[in-house]
Motif scaffolding. Structure first.
Motif, short mmCIF file in Angstrom:
data_model
loop_
_atom_site.label_atom_id
_atom_site.label_comp_id
_atom_site.label_asym_id
_atom_site.label_seq_id
_atom_site.Cartn_x
_atom_site.Cartn_y
_atom_site.Cartn_z
N ASP A 94 0.86 -1.18 0.00
CA ASP A 94 0.00 0.00 0.00
C ASP A 94 0.89 1.22 0.00
O ASP A 94 1.83 1.31 0.80
N ARG A 100 3.62 1.97 3.12
CA ARG A 100 3.07 1.55 4.40
C ARG A 100 3.91 0.43 4.99
O ARG A 100 4.32 -0.47 4.27
N LEU A 143 -0.26 -0.60 -4.40
CA LEU A 143 -1.72 -0.57 -4.27
C LEU A 143 -2.15 0.89 -4.07
O LEU A 143 -2.38 1.35 -2.97
N LYS A 190 -7.23 2.65 -7.23
CA LYS A 190 -8.30 2.03 -6.46
C LYS A 190 -9.24 3.10 -5.92
O LYS A 190 -8.85 4.26 -5.86
N HIS A 191 -10.48 2.82 -5.57
CA HIS A 191 -11.13 1.52 -5.56
C HIS A 191 -12.29 1.63 -6.53
O HIS A 191 -13.16 2.48 -6.32
N TYR A 195 -16.88 4.17 -3.96
CA TYR A 195 -16.50 3.82 -2.58
C TYR A 195 -16.34 5.14 -1.85
O TYR A 195 -15.31 5.78 -1.96
N ARG A 201 -18.99 -0.67 5.22
CA ARG A 201 -18.40 -0.71 3.89
C ARG A 201 -18.43 -2.08 3.24
O ARG A 201 -18.39 -2.19 2.01
N MET A 234 -7.95 -1.72 -8.72
CA MET A 234 -8.49 -2.54 -7.63
C MET A 234 -9.99 -2.29 -7.51
O MET A 234 -10.44 -1.15 -7.54
N TYR A 237 -15.28 -2.25 -2.25
CA TYR A 237 -16.05 -3.10 -1.35
C TYR A 237 -17.56 -3.11 -1.58
O TYR A 237 -18.17 -4.16 -1.54
N ASP A 269 -10.21 -6.35 -3.75
CA ASP A 269 -9.74 -5.79 -2.48
C ASP A 269 -9.86 -6.87 -1.40
O ASP A 269 -10.62 -7.83 -1.54
N LEU A 289 -5.37 -10.07 -3.08
CA LEU A 289 -5.58 -9.59 -1.72
C LEU A 289 -6.51 -10.46 -0.89
O LEU A 289 -6.83 -10.10 0.23
N SER A 390 -4.56 1.67 5.74
CA SER A 390 -3.59 1.15 4.78
C SER A 390 -2.81 2.25 4.07
O SER A 390 -1.86 1.96 3.35
N PHE A 527 -6.38 -1.29 12.11
CA PHE A 527 -5.04 -1.28 11.52
C PHE A 527 -4.00 -0.73 12.48
O PHE A 527 -3.15 0.05 12.07
N GLU A 600 -9.41 4.25 7.84
CA GLU A 600 -10.24 3.13 7.41
C GLU A 600 -11.16 2.72 8.53
O GLU A 600 -10.74 2.59 9.68
#
Ligand code: BGC
Length: 844
Positions: A94, A100, A143, A190-191, A195, A201, A234, A237, A269, A289, A390, A527, A600
Motif C-alpha cells: 500500500d 506503508r 496498491l 483504487k477503488h 467507494y 463498507r 483494484m 467493497y 480488495d 488480496l 492502509s 489497523f 479506514e
C-alpha cells in the motif's frame, strides 16, 4: 527458437505447480525443489518485442496450473514456480502517500494535500519518488493511488484520494500512477468504484444512476488509464445497485475493460465480496488480496472457463511486461534507508503548495520573525502526520511544528508553548476513586441484560470499580448484550472536563443530566501497528465542580460492534485551556493547532471539531485577537469561531515535512499555495443526504456531487471548492477561446501578479451548462486547471486544454456518450464561486 522449457525442467516445474494446485484443493503431493531461472532464449524475454506480443508468447507457453498460480496468487511464494518462465514474484505494498509498513521511507502529505496543490507535475514527482522507494524496498506492485470521489465530507478515507471533483481526481491519479510506473512498478489505482464511506463498507448497497457512475465515479479511473497509462485497477467493497463491485460484470467487463486503452488487470480488495469465483467470472483478474481460502477446484472443473483464465493471465502478463518488471528484477535485499533529502524536499513542496490559507484578516500574515508566539495544541510528536489504515506511513524522526517555529524565530523572536488540548485522542480511564454507587460504595452499579435493548430484568447485577473492559465482562452473556451503569462521579478539579469513550457498540454517557457522549463504533481502532497508532474514540465535554459528586449513567449496547466487546470511559479532569489562555495573553500572536483523526473504518460522526478544541479556540481568541488556527483535519469542520480569529490554515495531514513547511509559510519564507479540493459546508444541513444506517444509501443527486450540488441548490458554503488565499494578488484578463470541431479546445488567459511578492495561482476552467434539453448538466464543472508562478508585477499567458470528452454527457437511454453541439459558457475562476472572466465557446 524453442520456447518450451527443457523436459526435465518442465517436469520439475509442473510438479511444483501441481503441488500448489493440490495444496489449494486440500491434497498433498511430493514435489521437487523450486526450479531455477529458465533459459534466457525464451522468446518473451526479448525486451525489444512489444509487451502485447511478449504476453501472448508467454501465455501460449503456460500450462493451466501456471496460469491459475498467477491469477490466484495471494503472496509472492505462490508464484515461485513461475520464475522458471521469468515471471517475477509480484510483491505488493500500500503506498498512496508513501510506503506503508516500512521504516526509513518518506511520509508524503496525504493525497488530498497533493490534490490541493492542483499541480500535476508534483503528482508525477510524488508518484515517481514513491515508485523509486518501493523498488528499493523490493516491492513491484503499488496498491494506489486512491481515486474515490469525495461525496461525503465525513468519509474516513477522504484524505486518501483527491477530493470531490472527478476531473481533479482523475488527473492527479493519472500523474501519480504515471510517476509510479516510470519506476518499473505497477500502479493499482483504487477503488473501482463508488467507494465513498466507511460505515458498513463491506455490506453497503449503493443506488446510483448509470450517468453518475460514468460522469462522476468511474471517470477518474478512465482519466488515469487514458492519460496516466495506469495498468491495474483494484475493485471496491460496496454493492452497487445490488451487486458487489467485485462481482459486477457490467462494471468490470462492460465499462472498465471496454476501454481499449486498458490492457492491464483488475484485482480484488482484501475483504471484497463473498463469492470469490463469482468475482473471477465477473472480471476480476487477480485475487491477490484475498486472505481466505480460494475454492481452487473452480479453476479446474469448468466453473471458470479457459477463456476467462487466459484473459486474466494475459492482462497480468501485459502489465508486468509493460512496466518492465521482467527486465528490471527487484533487489535481493530491501535497502535499509530509502528516504532521501530530495524526496523530503519534494514532500515539503507538496505540503506548502497544498496548505490552504482560508482566512487572513487585514493581511495579518505572513508574520515578522521578531514576534512572540504562543504555540498551542498538538504541535510536537503528537501532530497527526497521516491517515489511519492502509495509507498510513511512518513519519520517522520529523521536525515538529513547534521546533520549526522555534528555529524560525531564533535570535529575533520568542516562543512560549502551551499544550491547550490533547487533540483527538483516547483519554486514560476514569479511575475507581472518581466513582461511587448511589449507596456510597466505591465504583459503579452495573446491570447486565441478555439482550441488546436493556429489556426485562437484568441477568446480573454487580459493582465495577471502573469502566474499562475488552472482551465480554461476563462469559455467560450472549453476543448482543447491554448494560446500564449508574452512580456518581466526582472531578478533582473545577472547569471543563473532557471525556472519551473507546467502544465497540453504542454508548451513551449522561453526566449531571447532560448527554456528554452518544455514538456508535463498530470497532475502536483499526489497523493498529503499521496502519498507524490513532484510535477512534467518541468525545464530549462537561463543566464540573471540584469535589461535588454528580450523577452518571452509562448505557452500553454491543449492537453494531463487529468483533469486540469493549468500553473504556476515559477522562481528562484538568482542562489545559486556562494555561493556554495565559500563554496567549503574554504573546503577540497565538497559533493553535487542532486535529481530528480519520481513517479506514473511521468515518467522522459530524463536522464538529472533537473534544475540547472548539472551546480552546474560543478561549484563546478571546484572550488574544491575533489568533491563528491551524486545522490538521481530514477536511471541513464547522467554524463557529471564524469571526473571532485572525487567520485559518488547512494543512490536511502533512506528513514528515508538516512542521517545516508550516513554519516557512507562517513567516513568509514560502507561500500557502493550496486551493480547496473539497467544498467546506457552512452547516451540516448543506450538501447531499448522507448515510442514515440500514446498509443502503441512494445517491439521488446523480452527477451533482460536491460544489455542483451547492450550485444547483443555491447553498452558500463556508468556503467553496477551489478557494485559497495567497500572500499576493492576481489579475485576470484577455480570455481567448477556440471554436471546436474536433479534438481538445484551447483556452488562453493572461494572469498578472499585482502584489509585491512572488506567488502562484491556480487558473481553474469551468464549463457551464451544456446546450442540451435532454438532461440537466452542472451549472459549472471543472474541466482544466493549471498552476502559474509569477514574480511581483509579472504577467503570463496561460494556455489550457479542455479535453474533448469534457463536452459529452452520458445518455442512459442510448447507453453511450453524447456530444451536444452549440454554444457553451466557459468560466475562468479562482474558485468555483469566484469567476474572474467568462466567455462562450462554440462546439460544432
Ligand atoms: C483497503 C485497500 C488496501 C488493502 C490492503 C483494504 O482494506 O481497502 O485500499 O489496499 O486493504 O491493505
Amino acid at each position: 527458437m524453442n520456447n518450451s522449457p527443457c523436459p526435465e525442467k518442465r517436469f520439475a516445474r509442473s510438479l511444483s505447480l501441481l503441488a500448489f494446485a493440490c495444496a489449494c484443493i486440500g491434497q498433498t503431493v511430493q514435489a521437487d525443489a523450486m526450479p531455477d531461472a529458465g533459459p534466457a532464449d525464451q522468446a518473451w524475454r526479448d525486451a525489444s518485442k512489444a509487451p502485447e506480443e511478449r504476453a501472448e508468447l508467454l501465455l501460449a507457453a503456460m500450462s493451466r496450473e501456471e496460469k491459475v498460480a498467477l491469477v490466484s496468487s495471494t503472496n509472492p511464494e505462490d508464484t515461485d514456480a513461475l520464475r522458471y518462465l521469468g515471471i517475477p514474484a509480484l510483491t505488493r505494498v500500500d503506498a498512496s502517500a508513501g510506503l506503508r509498513g516500512d521504516y526509513n521511507v518518506t511520509a508524503f502529505p496525504v493525497p488530498l494535500a497533493l490534490a490541493a496543490t492542483f499541480n500535476k507535475e508534483l503528482g508525477h514527482e510524488m508518484g515517481a519518488a514513491i515508485g523509486k522507494e518501493a523498488r528499493q524496498k523490493a516491492w513491484n506492485v503499488i496498491l494506489g493511488p486512491t481515486m474515490d470521489v469525495a461525496r461525503s465530507p465525513l468519509n474516513g478515507r477522504i484524505t486518501e484520494s483527491f477530493g470531490e471533483d472527478p476531473v481533479l481526481n482523475g488527473w492527479m491519479g493519472a500523474k501519480v500512477a504515471e510517476g509510479m510506473e516510470s519506476q518499473h512498478t505497477i500502479a493499482q489505482i483504487k477503488h473501482y468504484t463508488v467507494y465513498n464511506q466507511e460505515w458498513d463498507r463491506l455490506v453497503l448497497d449503493i443506488e446510483v444512476s448509470d450517468r453518475a457512475l460514468q460522469e462522476v465515479y468511474n471517470l477518474p479511473f478512465h482519466i488515469a488509464i487514458n492519460e496516466g497509462g495506469a495498468d491495474s485497477v483494484m475493485g471496491s467493497y460496496p454493492r452497487i445497485n445490488g451487486t458487489f463491485a467485485c462481482e459486477n460484470f457490467d462494471l468490470l467487463e462492460n465499462f472498465l475493460k471496454a476501454n481499449p486503452n486498458f490492457k492491464g488487470y483488475v484485482g480484488t480488495d482484501d475483504d471484497a465480496a463473498k463469492d470469490k469465483i463469482a468475482q473471477v467470472n465477473a472480471g476480476i483478474d487477480s485475487m491477490a488480496l484475498i486472505h481466505r481460502p480460494i475454492p481452487m477446484e473452480a479453476f479446474f472443473d469448468g466453473t471458470v472457463s479457459d477463456e476467462r483464465i487466459d484473459e486474466a493471465t494475459r492482462r497480468m502478463l501485459f502489465a508486468t511486461f509493460e512496466n518492465g518488471l521482467f527486465d528490471h528484477p527487484l533487489p535481493e535485499q530491501k535497502a535499509e534507508v530509502v528516504t532521501t533529502p530530495e524526496h523530503l524536499t519534494l514532500a515539503k513542496q507538496i505540503a506548502e503548495e497544498g496548505t490552504v490559507l482560508l482566512k487572513n484578516a487585514d493581511d495579518f500574515l505572513p508574520l515578522d520573525k521578531n514576534v512572540s508566539v504562543a504555540v498551542i495544541g498538538p504541535t510536537a510528536k503528537d501532530m497527526v502526520t497521516g491517515v489511519q489504515g492502509s495509507t498510513y506511513v511512518r513519519p520517522g524522526d520529523y521536525l515538529t511544528p513547534v521546533d520549526a517555529i522555534r528555529r524560525a524565530v531564533e535570535g529575533s523572536g520568542e516562543v512560549v508553548v502551551a499544550q491547550g488540548t490533547l487533540g483527538d485522542v483516547t483519554l486514560p480511564a476514569v479511575p475507581a476513586e472518581a466513582f461511587k454507587t448511589r449507596l456510597g460504595e466505591p465504583g459503579l452499579k452495573v446491570e447486565y441484560f441478555d439482550n441488546a435493548e436493556w429489556q426485562g430484568l437484568p441477568k446480573h447485577k454487580d459493582v465495577v470499580s471502573h469502566l474499562d473492559f475488552h472482551g465480554k465482562p461476563i462469559e455467560s452473556l450472549p453476543e448482543n448484550w447491554s448494560a446500564r451503569y449508574t452512580g456518581t462521579i466526582t472531578s478533582p478539579s473545577t472547569g471543563l472536563v473532557r471525556f472519551s469513550a473507546r467502544t465497540a457498540g453504542h454508548i451513551e454517557v449522561i453526566i449531571d443530566g447532560k448527554t456528554v457522549i452518544d455514538g456508535r463504533r463498530s470497532e475502536s481502532a483499526f489497523f493498529q501497528g503499521d496502519g498507524g497508532h490513532y484510535t477512534y474514540p467518541i468525545q464530549g465535554t462537561v463543566m464540573m465542580e471540584a469535589g461535588r459528586p454528580v450523577d452518571i449513567e452509562v448505557r452500553y449496547t454491543r449492537l453494531g460492534a463487529r468483533w469486540n466487546h469493549e468500553v473504556r470511559l476515559g477522562w481528562q479532569p484538568e482542562s489545559l485551556i486556562p494555561a493556554a489562555v495565559e500563554a496567549a495573553k503574554q504573546a503577540d500572536v497565538a497559533v493553535i493547532f487542532v486535529n481530528q483523526v480519520s481513517g479506514e473504518e473511521m468515518d467522522r460522526d459530524n463536522l464538529n471539531l472533537v473534544g475540547d478544541q472548539p472551546q480552546l479556540i474560543e478561549a484563546v481568541s478571546a484572550a488574544n485577537p491575533n489568533t491563528i488556527v491551524v486545522l490538521n483535519t481530514p477536511g471541513a469542520v464547522l467554524m463557529p469561531w471564524l469571526d473571532d480569529v485572525k487567520a485559518v490554515f488547512q494543512i490536511w495531514y502533512p506528513g514528515a515535512e508538516g512542521g517545516s513547511s508550516f513554519a516557512d509559510i507562517l513567516f513568509g519564507d514560502s507561500e500557502p499555495g493550496g486551493r480547496l479540493p473539497l467544498t467546506f459546508p457552512a452547516s451540516e444541513a448543506q450538501g447531499p443526504q448522507l448515510y442514515q444506517g440500514g446498509g443502503h444509501i441512494a445517491y439521488p443527486e446523480g452527477v451533482f456531487v460536491g460544489y455542483r450540488y451547492f450550485d444547483l441548490k443555491g447553498q452558500e458554503p463556508l468556503f467553496p471548492f477551489g478557494f485559497g488565499l495567497s500572500y499576493t494578488d492576481f489579475d485576470y484578463s484577455l480570455l481567448r477561446l477556440t471554436t471546436i470541431d474536433q479534438g481538445p479546445a484551447r483556452v488562453k488567459v493572461n494572469v498578472k501578479n499585482t502584489g509585491d511578492r512572488a506567488g502562484s495561482d491556480v487558473v481553474q476552467v469551468y464549463l457551464g451548462e451544456l446546450p442540451t434539453t435532454m438532461v440537466d448538466t452542472p451549472i459549472r464543472k471543472l474541466v482544466a486547471f493549471e498552476r502559474v508562478y509569477l514574480k511581483s508585477g509579472e504577467e503570463k499567458t496561460v494556455t489550457l486544454e479542455i479535453p474533448e470528452e469534457s463536452f459529452n454527457y452520458w445518455s442512459e437511454a442510448d447507453k453511450k456518450w453524447i456530444r451536444p453541439t452549440g454554444e457553451m459558457p466557459v468560466y475562468i475562476g479562482r474558485s468555483s464561486r469566484d469567476i474572474q472572466l467568462d466567455g462562450t465557446m462554440v462546439v460544432n
